[in-house]
Design an enzyme around this catalytic site. Structure first.
Site, mmCIF file in Angstrom:
data_model
loop_
_atom_site.group_PDB
_atom_site.id
_atom_site.type_symbol
_atom_site.label_atom_id
_atom_site.label_comp_id
_atom_site.label_asym_id
_atom_site.label_seq_id
_atom_site.Cartn_x
_atom_site.Cartn_y
_atom_site.Cartn_z
ATOM 1 N N ALA A 159 0.832 -1.206 0.000
ATOM 2 C CA ALA A 159 0.000 0.000 0.000
ATOM 3 C C ALA A 159 0.865 1.254 0.000
ATOM 4 O O ALA A 159 0.551 2.237 -0.693
ATOM 5 C CB ALA A 159 -0.929 -0.008 1.213
ATOM 6 N N TYR A 160 1.939 1.219 0.756
ATOM 7 C CA TYR A 160 2.815 2.385 0.864
ATOM 8 C C TYR A 160 3.492 2.691 -0.463
ATOM 9 O O TYR A 160 3.490 3.852 -0.920
ATOM 10 C CB TYR A 160 3.854 2.116 1.957
ATOM 11 C CG TYR A 160 4.766 3.267 2.273
ATOM 12 C CD1 TYR A 160 4.265 4.482 2.730
ATOM 13 C CD2 TYR A 160 6.149 3.136 2.147
ATOM 14 C CE1 TYR A 160 5.115 5.537 3.050
ATOM 15 C CE2 TYR A 160 7.005 4.180 2.469
ATOM 16 C CZ TYR A 160 6.480 5.375 2.911
ATOM 17 O OH TYR A 160 7.326 6.414 3.226
ATOM 18 N N VAL A 161 4.071 1.659 -1.106
ATOM 19 C CA VAL A 161 4.761 1.923 -2.370
ATOM 20 C C VAL A 161 3.775 2.289 -3.470
ATOM 21 O O VAL A 161 4.123 3.030 -4.400
ATOM 22 C CB VAL A 161 5.658 0.740 -2.817
ATOM 23 C CG1 VAL A 161 6.724 0.469 -1.790
ATOM 24 C CG2 VAL A 161 4.859 -0.503 -3.118
#
Length: 252
Positions: A159-161
């Site tokens: 989700a972060y990347v």
């Protein structure tokens, strides 16, 4: 509205640093102030840390104020730029270091966490970039933040990347859209950096392993990243435009 450079000599250069009260944002705020810029330290809710950052800057002879704003709220960010212009006369540099991190395997991710992550990281970047594009003075700079995990692709960071990859994908687009304005747009993608956000919930073994990953065999520091931002926003760095700079000691 487009702000020209007519007041730069009278007021000096001015920077807005979102997420500027802690971690990398605090280091960026202090470094830009040390380089002679007046700094608007933006923060979300940690008033005490924002006041500490401003106090450190002013104690060293710099100029700074703290302004609260949710970067994903367009009215709040408009007011943030308004305050910078009213206090210091204009805005030359916008650094969007505000961000949110959430780790989870993709199969187990709570989608409400995904929504919150993307609201800050993607929408927040767009909102700040919109105001920067409209209001930075000639010769100015916008700097966004990504992560070197976009390249390393560690499990748990999906989700972060995804949110940070969106920032990278829009960097050159915005740079090209600002053709003729003499404004640069770049994104810094730090590697493992010794901040509270990074160190939280990691074991000593995990930290040691990550520190050995770059060829330079150490974690980055907030000051390492601040130096990169200072270069990109300086006259010396003005020929760098539309780029993703992986400030990570030699990681992929």
């Amino acid at each position: 509205m487009t702000t020209t450079d007519t007041n730069v000599e009278a007021t000096g250069r001015v920077a807005i640093v979102t997420g500027g009260s802690r971690g990398i944002g605090r280091a960026v705020s202090r470094r830009l102030a040390a380089d002679g810029l007046a700094v608007v330290v933006n923060y979300a809710d940690d008033t005490a840390s924002a006041k500490e950052t401003v106090s450190a800057i002013t104690a060293a002879g710099g100029r700074a104020i703290a302004v609260q704003a949710d970067v994903a709220d367009e009215a709040a960010v408009t007011a943030l730029f308004d305050r910078a212009e009213a206090t210091f006369g204009g805005v030359d540099v916008a650094v969007n270091s505000a961000g949110r991190l959430a780790l989870s395997p993709i199969a187990e991710l709570d989608l409400s966490v995904l929504d919150a992550l993307h609201r800050t990281n993607i929408r927040g970047t767009f909102v700040v970039a919109q105001q920067a594009a409209r209001r930075l003075r000639t010769g100015g700079s916008f700097v966004g933040f990504s992560t070197s995990v976009v390249g390393t692709q560690f499990p748990g960071y999906g989700a972060y990347v995804a949110s940070k990859g969106a920032i990278e994908a829009t960097t050159l687009v915005l740079a090209r859209e600002l053709r003729g304005r003499d404004i640069t747009v770049n994104t810094v993608a730090p590697g493992p950096t010794a901040t509270e956000l990074f160190l939280d919930d990691k074991t000593e073994e995990q930290i040691e392993a990550l520190a050995k990953t770059p060829p330079l065999e150490r974690l980055g520091t907030p000051d390492d990243i601040a130096s990169v931002v200072a270069f990109l926003t300086s006259p010396e760095g003005h020929w760098v435009n539309g780029q993703i700079l992986r400030a990570n000691g030699g990681m992929v």
